[in-house]
Write a protein that holds these residues in place. Structure first.
Motif, PDB file in Angstrom:
ATOM      1  N   UNK A   1       0.857  -1.189   0.000  1.00  0.00           N
ATOM      2  CA  UNK A   1       0.000   0.000   0.000  1.00  0.00           C
ATOM      3  C   UNK A   1       0.891   1.238   0.000  1.00  0.00           C
ATOM      4  N   UNK A   2       0.976   1.899  -1.153  1.00  0.00           N
ATOM      5  CA  UNK A   2       1.891   3.036  -1.267  1.00  0.00           C
ATOM      6  C   UNK A   2       1.400   4.276  -0.535  1.00  0.00           C
ATOM      7  N   UNK A   3       0.150   4.284  -0.083  1.00  0.00           N
ATOM      8  CA  UNK A   3      -0.350   5.448   0.649  1.00  0.00           C
ATOM      9  C   UNK A   3       0.245   5.525   2.054  1.00  0.00           C
ATOM     10  N   UNK A   4       0.813   4.419   2.528  1.00  0.00           N
ATOM     11  CA  UNK A   4       1.426   4.403   3.858  1.00  0.00           C
ATOM     12  C   UNK A   4       2.893   3.991   3.818  1.00  0.00           C
ATOM     13  N   UNK A   5       3.274   3.212   2.826  1.00  0.00           N
ATOM     14  CA  UNK A   5       4.645   2.696   2.772  1.00  0.00           C
ATOM     15  C   UNK A   5       5.382   3.359   1.608  1.00  0.00           C
ATOM     16  N   UNK A   6       5.885   4.537   1.880  1.00  0.00           N
ATOM     17  CA  UNK A   6       6.572   5.305   0.839  1.00  0.00           C
ATOM     18  C   UNK A   6       7.623   6.190   1.474  1.00  0.00           C
ATOM     19  N   UNK A   7       8.541   6.643   0.631  1.00  0.00           N
ATOM     20  CA  UNK A   7       9.560   7.616   1.030  1.00  0.00           C
ATOM     21  C   UNK A   7       9.731   8.605  -0.112  1.00  0.00           C
ATOM     22  N   UNK A   8       9.562   9.885   0.165  1.00  0.00           N
ATOM     23  CA  UNK A   8       9.796  10.907  -0.853  1.00  0.00           C
ATOM     24  C   UNK A   8      11.303  11.085  -0.992  1.00  0.00           C
ATOM     25  N   UNK A   9      11.827  10.797  -2.180  1.00  0.00           N
ATOM     26  CA  UNK A   9      13.284  10.844  -2.382  1.00  0.00           C
ATOM     27  C   UNK A   9      13.726  12.045  -3.200  1.00  0.00           C
ATOM     28  N   UNK A  10      12.798  12.707  -3.888  1.00  0.00           N
ATOM     29  CA  UNK A  10      13.184  13.872  -4.678  1.00  0.00           C
ATOM     30  C   UNK A  10      11.952  14.710  -5.029  1.00  0.00           C
ATOM     31  N   UNK A  11      12.115  16.017  -4.951  1.00  0.00           N
ATOM     32  CA  UNK A  11      11.117  16.989  -5.414  1.00  0.00           C
ATOM     33  C   UNK A  11      11.885  18.286  -5.660  1.00  0.00           C
ATOM     34  N   UNK A  12      12.621  18.331  -6.760  1.00  0.00           N
ATOM     35  CA  UNK A  12      13.583  19.403  -7.021  1.00  0.00           C
ATOM     36  C   UNK A  12      12.957  20.790  -6.989  1.00  0.00           C
TER      37      UNK A  12
END
Length: 567
Positions: free
Chosen positions: A478-489
């Motif tokens: 479930x990506x709504x809970x298991x995620x990590x933001x790695x980039x948003x330049x």
């Protein structure tokens, strides 16, 4: 005759129409859109493009519609945008197929006061002339008196130094009023190209296409207006159209979501990724992969080096020069353990970037699998599990949520399928728990699909190729809970800390070349004499990437990190 330049009447009767056309109904997501956290300009309904401010119009009035072209094409309806806010002007009309819900938009624009500090102009902008002007008149492109009334298609003729943004459709031969649309000053536009063919007459004398900016990607400023283009002549791929798209001059991209809004979007729209019931090459987190024995190899050295769980000892930057690669542990038990993955640790790695000039946000979700399993070959009714063909160490796959920055609404999802992929509109998605779409990951290859089933890669008409089997199972993330933001330049330095491993630009698996002939020879010998192919012919039918093992590069080395998705 009607007071327009270059008047040409093209009348055709190769289009079939019923007396009454059922009109598509508007589409809505399964659940209401929440109220997003406060921010600058995201989901406010309007977007500042510099000298212009635009709104998205989604209410339409049907002008003319057709059904099939002798049963070969889906029907099509053409719409006039209605409910345009006071002070804003129409730029063109909208059209879409009749076999889908009413789901589209066109932009309406108004000129902003150039004395305001937040009005941005190019260095070569000619602010002495207004950003918007009426067309001089119209040219009739095509007409028909068949179907639900008559249809007349008009191209606005812009004043010198201005560009038309779309086509106008009427149900009478009277030339439209010049007040109907506005043209845009040329320095505020970008070139656009044709995309999907919506209508083509049997004689190929009239075509209708959707359009999009020619240049698309994280740093490109072309803004899709949502209009269509039509003509009665051949269009080449590199030919400039007689209409254009808009250009966003606002360097701040103020309509993009802030960090709190990104988390809210992922919580609301984060997809659930289902893996096949028989999947034995499951995903894992990158740190788990490193902790459990992944090795870094350097060209010229036989022994691999253990990788720190953060990837801090990986070579950073540069290009994929073949000097380094990653491999599984050498010891058999450890190797098999890593090969199988670890679903409990798996998470999605999120890259957030502007799309279509900052009028949309792309939330790109990357998933890592330590191993890509061997392919499954289909020849007619036969299905054969290969031993080695198709397998490789390290597998990076992704899907992309495209969000409208006008409203925060999920607009479409991109499904990455090996070397290509497809955009799927929200009305063709499957959802789970409100507005969260479902992603089906294929067995062993981990390609993404919108629905369960078997998808063939190869010579589809012959029924020969590699199968991608996708189904729901107890294995999911479930990506709504298991995620990590790695980039948003676009958020600026220091807002999102990129992990060390993201800077590793080399391959995540070794390159191993092997002769697939012996494995394919065994398959050939199983076939009936009447349907045997030579090995050479079978090789020609399969993707070339299947004839050896080559580890993929990481997300930052993919074309879509900076560019748009392949479609």
């Amino acid at each position: 005759m009607f007071g327009c330049e270059c008047f040409c009447w093209h009348k055709h009767s190769d289009v079939e129409f019923p007396l009454l056309q059922p009109q598509p109904q508007p589409f809505a997501l399964p659940s209401p859109i929440p109220e997003w956290p406060l921010g600058q300009g995201f989901a406010t309904g309007k977007i500042n493009l510099g000298e212009l401010e635009v709104v998205k119009v989604t209410k339409f009035e049907c002008v003319w519609s057709c059904s099939s072209l002798r049963g070969k094409e889906k029907g099509l309806s053409f719409y006039k945008p209605v409910g345009i806010p006071d002070g804003f002007f129409c730029l063109g009309y909208y059209c879409q197929p009749n076999d889908q819900p009413l789901r589209g938009y066109v932009l309406a624009a108004r000129e902003r006061d150039t004395s305001c500090p937040e009005v941005y102009c190019d260095y070569d902008s000619d602010v002495d002339f207004p950003a918007l002007r009426k067309p001089v008149n119209y040219s009739l492109v095509w007409s028909t008196d068949y179907g639900n009334g008559c249809g007349f298609f008009w191209l606005p003729n812009p004043p010198s130094g201005y560009k038309a943004m779309g086509i106008v459709v009427t149900d009478t031969p009277n030339e439209p009023n010049v007040e109907e649309v506005r043209c845009v000053r040329e320095d505020l536009t970008k070139t656009c190209e044709i995309m999907e063919t919506l209508l083509a007459t049997n004689a190929n004398t009239f075509h209708v296409w959707t359009t999009r900016p020619c240049k698309r990607g994280m740093f490109c400023r072309g803004v899709s207006v949502g209009t269509f283009f039509c003509c009665t002549y051949f269009i080449s791929e590199d030919q400039e159209l007689e209409i254009a798209c808009l250009k966003n001059l606002d360097p701040s991209l103020h309509a993009m979501p802030n960090l709190n809004q990104i988390h809210a979007l992922i919580k609301h729209y984060g997809a659930t990724v289902f893996f096949h019931p028989d999947e034995d090459c499951l995903p894992s987190s990158v740190p788990w992969f490193f902790k459990n024995g992944a090795l870094l190899y350097k060209d010229g050295k036989l022994k691999g080096e253990r990788i720190d769980y953060l990837g801090s000892n990986l070579p950073s930057g540069g290009t994929n020069d073949g000097a380094f690669w990653i491999d599984l542990p050498r010891e058999d038990n450890a190797r098999n353990n890593v090969r199988n993955g670890n679903l409990e640790s798996a998470e999605l790695y999120v890259h957030v970037k502007p799309a279509l000039g900052g009028t949309f946000t792309d939330i790109v979700m990357w998933i890592f699998c330590p191993f890509n399993g061997p392919a499954n070959l289909k020849i007619g009714l036969m299905s054969i599990q290969m031993n080695r063909i198709g397998q490789h160490v390290g597998d990076w796959e992704h899907f992309t949520l495209r969000i409208s920055n006008f409203t925060g609404e999920l607009w479409k999802v991109y499904f990455s399928e090996h070397s290509g992929g497809e955009w799927v509109d929200a009305f063709n998605l499957e959802f789970i728990e409100g507005n969260k779409p479902i992603i089906y990951s294929s067995k062993h290859g981990h390609a993404s699909f919108p629905h369960p089933g078997t998808y063939l890669q190869g010579a589809v008409k012959l029924g020969i190729g590699i199968t991608n089997d996708a189904a729901r199972s107890k294995y999911f993330v479930d990506s709504s809970t298991r995620y990590q933001i790695v980039a948003a330049e676009y958020l600026g330095d220091g807002v999102v800390t990129e992990p060390c491993w993201l800077q590793y630009m080399r391959e995540w698996g070794p390159t191993i070349e092997y002769d697939s002939r012996s494995e394919l020879d065994k398959i050939i010998n199983l076939l009936p004499l009447l349907v045997r192919f030579s090995v050479e012919n079978i090789l020609d039918l399969f993707p070339t990437a299947l004839y050896g093992e080559e580890g993929p590069t990481g997300p930052k080395e993919k074309d879509n990190w900076l560019g748009d998705e392949r479609s």
